[in-house]
Design an enzyme around this catalytic site. Structure first.
Site, PDB file in Angstrom:
ATOM      1  N   LYS A  66       3.889  -9.086  21.913  1.00 47.14           N
ATOM      2  CA  LYS A  66       2.515  -9.576  21.734  1.00 47.14           C
ATOM      3  C   LYS A  66       2.422 -10.820  20.836  1.00 47.14           C
ATOM      4  CE  LYS A  66      -0.022  -5.245  22.464  1.00 47.14           C
ATOM      5  NZ  LYS A  66      -1.026  -4.323  21.908  1.00 47.14           N
ATOM      6  N   ASP A 103      -7.521  -5.970  22.878  1.00 43.80           N
ATOM      7  CA  ASP A 103      -7.420  -4.686  22.160  1.00 43.80           C
ATOM      8  C   ASP A 103      -8.689  -4.388  21.362  1.00 43.80           C
ATOM      9  OD1 ASP A 103      -4.955  -3.810  23.047  1.00 43.80           O
ATOM     10  OD2 ASP A 103      -3.835  -4.756  21.422  1.00 43.80           O
ATOM     11  N   ALA A 128      -3.655  -1.709   9.301  1.00 49.47           N
ATOM     12  CA  ALA A 128      -3.680  -3.175   9.240  1.00 49.47           C
ATOM     13  C   ALA A 128      -2.612  -3.755  10.163  1.00 49.47           C
ATOM     14  CB  ALA A 128      -3.459  -3.648   7.802  1.00 49.47           C
ATOM     15  N   GLY A 129      -2.188  -2.967  11.184  1.00 49.10           N
ATOM     16  CA  GLY A 129      -1.222  -3.443  12.173  1.00 49.10           C
ATOM     17  C   GLY A 129      -1.933  -4.234  13.264  1.00 49.10           C
ATOM     18  N   ARG A 152      -1.705   1.589   3.888  1.00 46.49           N
ATOM     19  CA  ARG A 152      -0.661   1.929   2.907  1.00 46.49           C
ATOM     20  C   ARG A 152       0.032   0.673   2.401  1.00 46.49           C
ATOM     21  NH1 ARG A 152       3.235   5.703   6.359  1.00 46.49           N
ATOM     22  NH2 ARG A 152       3.358   3.686   7.333  1.00 46.49           N
ATOM     23  N   GLY A 242     -10.056   6.734  22.326  1.00 44.43           N
ATOM     24  CA  GLY A 242      -9.120   5.655  22.650  1.00 44.43           C
ATOM     25  C   GLY A 242      -8.855   5.473  24.128  1.00 44.43           C
TER      26      GLY A 242
HETATM   27  P1  NAP Z   1       1.377  -1.262  14.445  1.00 43.69           P
HETATM   28  O1  NAP Z   1       1.174  -2.716  14.554  1.00 43.69           O
HETATM   29  O2  NAP Z   1       2.753  -0.713  14.351  1.00 43.69           O
HETATM   30  O3  NAP Z   1       0.569  -0.783  13.117  1.00 43.69           O
HETATM   31  C1  NAP Z   1       0.602   0.558  12.711  1.00 43.69           C
HETATM   32  C2  NAP Z   1      -0.387   0.773  11.579  1.00 43.69           C
HETATM   33  O4  NAP Z   1      -0.458   2.185  11.353  1.00 43.69           O
HETATM   34  C3  NAP Z   1       0.009   0.134  10.264  1.00 43.69           C
HETATM   35  O5  NAP Z   1      -1.152  -0.297   9.604  1.00 43.69           O
HETATM   36  C4  NAP Z   1       0.658   1.292   9.502  1.00 43.69           C
HETATM   37  O6  NAP Z   1       0.513   1.221   8.112  1.00 43.69           O
HETATM   38  C5  NAP Z   1      -0.197   2.440   9.969  1.00 43.69           C
HETATM   39  N1  NAP Z   1       0.477   3.731   9.852  1.00 43.69           N
HETATM   40  C6  NAP Z   1       1.514   4.191  10.589  1.00 43.69           C
HETATM   41  N2  NAP Z   1       1.833   5.439  10.205  1.00 43.69           N
HETATM   42  C7  NAP Z   1       0.991   5.750   9.176  1.00 43.69           C
HETATM   43  C8  NAP Z   1       0.833   6.905   8.349  1.00 43.69           C
HETATM   44  N3  NAP Z   1       1.607   7.988   8.503  1.00 43.69           N
HETATM   45  N4  NAP Z   1      -0.137   6.889   7.400  1.00 43.69           N
HETATM   46  C9  NAP Z   1      -0.930   5.812   7.236  1.00 43.69           C
HETATM   47  N5  NAP Z   1      -0.820   4.680   7.986  1.00 43.69           N
HETATM   48  C10 NAP Z   1       0.126   4.669   8.943  1.00 43.69           C
HETATM   49  O7  NAP Z   1       0.696  -0.463  15.640  1.00 43.69           O
HETATM   50  P2  NAP Z   1      -0.600  -0.943  16.483  1.00 43.69           P
HETATM   51  O8  NAP Z   1      -0.165  -1.777  17.603  1.00 43.69           O
HETATM   52  O9  NAP Z   1      -1.607  -1.457  15.525  1.00 43.69           O
HETATM   53  O10 NAP Z   1      -1.075   0.441  17.126  1.00 43.69           O
HETATM   54  C11 NAP Z   1      -1.734   1.411  16.331  1.00 43.69           C
HETATM   55  C12 NAP Z   1      -2.350   2.459  17.241  1.00 43.69           C
HETATM   56  O11 NAP Z   1      -3.386   1.904  18.042  1.00 43.69           O
HETATM   57  C13 NAP Z   1      -1.353   3.087  18.228  1.00 43.69           C
HETATM   58  O12 NAP Z   1      -1.618   4.455  18.257  1.00 43.69           O
HETATM   59  C14 NAP Z   1      -1.693   2.448  19.559  1.00 43.69           C
HETATM   60  O13 NAP Z   1      -1.389   3.273  20.662  1.00 43.69           O
HETATM   61  C15 NAP Z   1      -3.200   2.299  19.407  1.00 43.69           C
HETATM   62  N6  NAP Z   1      -3.804   1.265  20.270  1.00 43.69           N
HETATM   63  C16 NAP Z   1      -4.809   1.667  21.098  1.00 43.69           C
HETATM   64  C17 NAP Z   1      -5.451   0.743  21.892  1.00 43.69           C
HETATM   65  C18 NAP Z   1      -6.584   1.177  22.774  1.00 43.69           C
HETATM   66  O14 NAP Z   1      -7.168   0.366  23.475  1.00 43.69           O
HETATM   67  N7  NAP Z   1      -6.960   2.444  22.780  1.00 43.69           N
HETATM   68  C19 NAP Z   1      -5.061  -0.601  21.876  1.00 43.69           C
HETATM   69  C20 NAP Z   1      -4.025  -0.975  21.011  1.00 43.69           C
HETATM   70  C21 NAP Z   1      -3.400  -0.035  20.204  1.00 43.69           C
HETATM   71  P3  NAP Z   1       1.584   0.462   7.151  1.00 43.69           P
HETATM   72  O15 NAP Z   1       1.258  -1.000   7.298  1.00 43.69           O
HETATM   73  O16 NAP Z   1       1.274   1.007   5.822  1.00 43.69           O
HETATM   74  O17 NAP Z   1       2.945   0.820   7.683  1.00 43.69           O
END
Ligand code: NAP
Length: 277
Positions: A66, A103, A128-129, A152, A242
């Protein structure tokens, strides 16, 4: 001639999006196919070249492409540029490949469809991902009054707070240590993978502290009923799931490739049957 849209990612297996788009192409009689193509990180540049050569109508990008794809396209839409990541590409009539990020837009569309206007709202973003960045940027573009980013990792949290501040938003970052008590807000959007892969865990947030009119959104695309959403419903709070945000972001991509607004009920049915086996 059949048109092709491809998902580039590694891995791509198990992604429910291809079934959703292919069902709608077939149902509307549109001569297009959606392909899941596994593309390793080192091969992305060649794969974008191939999409140009073969005249693909569009692309979706997932992990790990991405961010890297942004430098390989001819242009990016405003929010994709701000987020720094692209999940959808459309081929324009002149052959230019233009990136967008749907997204967060899918989440805004789901909110609006439920009669919830993000304009003027106070919103808490959990995470904040990539997904959190997309949601937060769209909330600011939609006129949210104030954002609270809870994460976190301090560096990732600060980077998002800085981006939103540069956009002119009123925003604060809060560390996520143990169970948090959400500040007074209209909307809380969960953007972490907690609770995914069938795990019953839920983000440590004291939902009971929310005002009765608050809206709880969970981006987990695996089910319409995550533990977080069940807890919110148990408190009588309104929820957005979601699968709906995923369907709505897919609908935005579909429209950008075909010029046709797809039937959301069919997209939801395809996604639901795909995730439930
Ligand atoms: P990402 O870039 O890897 O970011 C993950 C985020 O989750 C980070 O902020 C991380 O915090 C936090 N995190 C992970 N494990 C944690 C825990 N145990 N406790 C607290 N914080 C935690 O992932 P992403 O692409 O943003 O995706 C995140 C979610 O959104 C996924 O489940 C994905 O499937 C979903 N999503 C859904 C859609 C939709 O349209 N429904 C679209 C996109 C994504 P740290 O920075 O502290 O590590």
């Amino acid at each position: 001639m059949t048109g092709y849209v491809a998902l580039y990612g590694d891995p791509v297996a198990g992604n429910p999006t291809s079934r959703m788009h292919n069902d709608v192409f077939a149902s509307l009689g549109i001569d297009m196919r959606y392909l899941d193509l596994r593309v390793a990180a080192d091969d992305l540049s060649d794969a974008i070249g191939a999409a140009r050569t073969l005249g693909f109508v569009g692309l979706n990008l997932t992990i790990p492409h991405k961010v890297a794809v942004t430098t390989l396209l001819d242009a990016c839409d405003q929010s994709a540029g701000l987020i720094g990541a692209v999940n959808t590409v459309r081929r324009e009539a002149n052959g230019r490949l233009v990136g967008s990020n749907t997204d967060g837009q899918g989440c805004m569309a789901a909110l609006r469809a439920a009669g919830i206007d993000p304009a003027g709202s106070v919103a808490v973003v959990l995470g904040a991902g990539g997904a959190a960045r997309a949601v937060a940027v769209e909330l600011v573009l939609a006129g949210a009054d104030r954002l609270i980013v809870v994460n976190r990792d301090g560096a990732r949290r600060d980077a998002l707070v800085e981006l939103l501040t540069r956009m002119g938003a009123s925003v604060v970052g809060l560390p996520w240590v143990g169970e948090i008590e959400p500040p007074a807000c209209d909307l809380i959007v969960h953007c972490t993978p907690i609770g995914m892969r069938g795990r019953s865990s839920m983000p440590p947030v004291r939902l009971a502290a929310l005002a009765p009119g608050a809206v709880v959104c969970d981006l987990n695309p695996e089910t319409r009923s995550t533990p977080f959403l069940r807890a919110a419903r148990g408190l009588g709070l309104r929820t957005i799931d979601g699968l709906e945000t995923l369907a709505r972001q897919g609908a935005l991509g579909f429209e950008s490739w075909t010029g046709v607004r797809p039937p959301l009920d069919l997209m939801m049915r395809s996604l639901t049957s795909e995730v439930s086996g």
